[in-house]
Scaffold this active site. Structure first.
Site: not given
Ligand code: GDP
Ligand code: IMO
Ligand code: MG
Length: 419
Positions: A16, A13, A40-41, A219
Site C-alpha cells: 500500500k 503488507d 509499516g508502509h 492493514q
Molecule cells: P504495506 O504495509 O502494504 O505498505 O507494505 P510493506 O511496505 O509492509 O511491504 C511491502 C514490501 O514490498 C516493501 O518492502 C516494499 O518495498 C516491497 N514492494 C512493494 N512493491 C513491490 C514490488 O512490486 N516488487 C518487489 N520486489 N517489492 C515490492
Molecule cells: P500494514 O499497514 C501486517 C497483524 C499482526 C497480528 C495482528 C494483530 O503494514 O499492512 P495488532 O498489533 O494490530 O493488534 O496485531 O495484525 N498486523 C499486521 N500485519 N501488516 C500490518 O500493517 C499489520 N498490522 C497488524 O501481525 O497478526
Molecule cells: Mg506493512
C-alpha cells in the site's frame, strides 16, 4: 476520479505504501483513517528507503497535506520519533502534517497490556505487534480512552488518568506505575500541539473547494475486526467502509476504491492462512520477496494467491480497480498456483467461511498456470510482459471480475506498469 481509497485486500503488507506514494503525485491530500503504528508502509525513492508507521505515505511531496484522522490511534512518543526520523532525512513535516484532535492516544500501559494479554491467550495467541493498538481501541470503546485534545489540556489529561486508574478500575488492578508518564506525555503533547486540529473540518472544506484526497488504509481486509479471520485480526476496520468514520466525511465523498494485492499472499502473526506454502518453498519466496515485517522484523508467512480471499475483498470493499504488486517475485517459478475455491465435507465453497474451523479443515482447489521464468523488473509496458505473466494477470482479473489498473514489478517508484 476525485477521491480514491487505497485498501489492502489480504493480511496487510500488500505494498500500500508504494502505491499510495506513486498515486499521491496526482492528489492534494493524503489521509490515514484507522490503525496505528502497527502499520509499516515502505516507500523507496531516490532519497532512500522510508518506513512510515503513522505518517501517511504522501509525506514525501512537500506541497501536499497529510492527515492522521480521528480513527487512527496515535502513540505520541512513536509519532515524535517518526517525525524526527523523516526530518533527519530532510523531509518537510511542518505545515503539511495535520493530526486530528479526536484521535485516541496510546500510552505505555497500553503496550504493556497488549503483550501481557496476548501471552495470556496461550495457544490462542494472536502474535500482535505489541504496539498497544488493541488495548487503545479497547479503552476507546470502553469510554475511558484519552484523545489528542485531552492530552493538550493538562487538567483534562490528569483528570481522565485519575478516573481511569481509580481504585476499582481494571487499570488500577494491573498495578501500572502512572507517575512517570504524566509529565513525559504532557511534554509530547506540547511538541505535537501545532499539528493538532479538527481535520474533519479541514478535509470537508478542502473537498468542497475541489481538492483531491487519497485515503490510505493500513492493514488489510482479512485483518479487519468485522470481516477478517476473527479473532486473528487487528482492532480496527481497514475496509473501505471505515474511511468515512475514520476521517469525519460522508461516504458520498469517496469516489473510487482501489484494492491492493500481492501476486501471492503473506501474513505476519498467528491465524489461519489456507494457501501457505510448505516450509522449504516458503523460505525461497521469503528470501526472493524480502518478506520480513516492516514494523517488527518478523518473518512473514508466504503462500499462493487465494481468489476466495480476494473475491471477498472485492465485495466487502466495493472495489473498482486492482493494483497487483510484487509480480517480479514470481519470476523464477516454472509453475504458479491460484486457489480458486475451497472444498469442505465434499462441498465446494466459493465464499470465505466465517467459522475458522471450516477454514482450517478445507481442502484447497488450485488452478495451475505456467510461470514465465524471466526477469520482468525492467518492463514498463504491459504489452512487453511475457505471455505467461499476461495470462496470470488475465486469469486473476477474470476470477475476481475486476480490472487491473496498476502492476508493480519492483519496490521503486519507476518499477510500475500503468494500464
Ligand atoms: P504495506 O504495509 O502494504 O505498505 O507494505 P510493506 O511496505 O509492509 O511491504 C511491502 C514490501 O514490498 C516493501 O518492502 C516494499 O518495498 C516491497 N514492494 C512493494 N512493491 C513491490 C514490488 O512490486 N516488487 C518487489 N520486489 N517489492 C515490492
Ligand atoms: P500494514 O499497514 C501486517 C497483524 C499482526 C497480528 C495482528 C494483530 O503494514 O499492512 P495488532 O498489533 O494490530 O493488534 O496485531 O495484525 N498486523 C499486521 N500485519 N501488516 C500490518 O500493517 C499489520 N498490522 C497488524 O501481525 O497478526
Ligand atoms: Mg506493512
Amino acid at each position: 476520479m476525485a477521491n480514491v481509497a487505497v485498501i489492502g485486500m489480504q493480511w496487510g503488507d500488500e505494498g500500500k505504501g508504494k502505491i499510495v506514494d506513486i498515486l499521491a503525485a496526482e492528489f492534494d491530500i493524503i489521509a490515514r483513517y484507522q490503525g496505528g503504528n502497527n502499520a509499516g508502509h515502505t516507500v523507496i525513492t531516490e532519497a532512500g528507503e522510508f518506513t512510515f508507521h503513522l505518517i501517511p505515505s504522501g509525506i514525501l511531496y512537500p506541497e501536499k497535506k497529510c492527515i492522521i484522522g480521528n480513527g487512527v490511534v496515535i502513540d505520541p512518543r512513536a509519532l515524535l520519533s517518526e517525525i524526527d526520523y523523516i526530518k533527519e532525512k530532510k523531509v518537510k513535516v511542518n505545515g503539511n502534517l495535520l493530526i486530528d484532535e479526536r484521535a485516541h492516544i496510546t500510552l505505555p500501559y497500553h503496550c504493556t497490556l497488549d503483550s501481557i494479554i496476548d501471552e495470556q491467550r496461550g495457544k490462542g495467541r494472536l502474535g500482535t505487534t505489541g504496539r498497544g493498538i488493541g488495548v487503545t481501541y479497547m479503552d476507546k470503546v470502553s469510554r475511558i480512552g484519552i484523545r489528542m485534545a485531552d492530552l493538550l489540556d493538562e487538567e483534562t489529561f490528569r483528570e481522565k488518568l485519575e478516573i481511569n486508574f481509580g481504585e476499582k478500575s481494571y487499570l488500577h488492578q494491573k498495578k501500572i506505575n502512572l507517575g512517570e508518564i504524566v509529565n513525559e506525555y504532557l511534554l509530547y503533547g506540547k511538541k505535537l500541539s501545532h499539528y493538532v486540529t479538527d481535520t474533519s473540518l479541514f478535509l470537508n472544506q478542502e473537498i468542497a473547494a475541489g481538492k483531491k484526497v487519497l485515503f490510505e488504509g493500513a492493514q488489510g481486509t482479512m485483518l479487519d475486526i468485522d470481516f477478517g479471520t476473527y479473532p486473528y485480526v487487528t482492532a480496527s476496520n481497514p475496509v473501505a467502509g471505515a474511511v468515512a468514520t475514520g476521517l469525519g466525511i460522508g461516504p458520498t465523498k469517496i469516489d473510487e476504491v482501489l484494492g491492493v494485492t500481492k501476486a501471492y499472499t503473506t501474513r505476519v502473526g498467528e491465524g489461519p492462512f489456507p494457501t501457505q506454502f510448505s516450509p522449504e518453498f516458503e523460505e525461497k519466496i521469503r528470501l526472493k520477496g524480502n518478506e520480513y515485517g516492516a514494523t517488527t522484523g518478523r518473518p512473514r508467512r508466504c503462500g499462493w494467491m487465494d481468489a476466495v480471499v480476494l473475491r471477498y475483498a472485492v465485495r466487502i470493499n466495493g472495489l473498482d480497480n486492482l493494483a497487483i504488486t510484487k509480480l517480479d517475485v514470481l519470476d523464477e517459478l516454472k509453475e504458479i498456483n491460484i486457489c480458486t475455491a475451497y472444498k469442505y465435507q465434499g462441498k465446494i465453497l466459493t465464499e470465505f467461511p466465517s467459522l475458522l474451523r471450516v477454514v482450517k479443515e478445507c481442502e484447497l482447489i488450485y488452478e495451475k498456470m505456467d510461470g514465465w521464468n524471466e526477469d520482468i523488473s525492467l518492463i514498463r509496458n504491459y504489452d512487453k510482459l511475457p505471455a505467461a505473466a499476461k495470462n496470470y494477470l488475465k486469469r486473476i482479473s477474470e476470477l475476481l471480475n475486476i480490472k487491473i489498473s496498476i502492476i508493480s514489478v519492483g519496490p521503486r517508484r519507476e518499477e510500475t506498469i500503468y494500464l
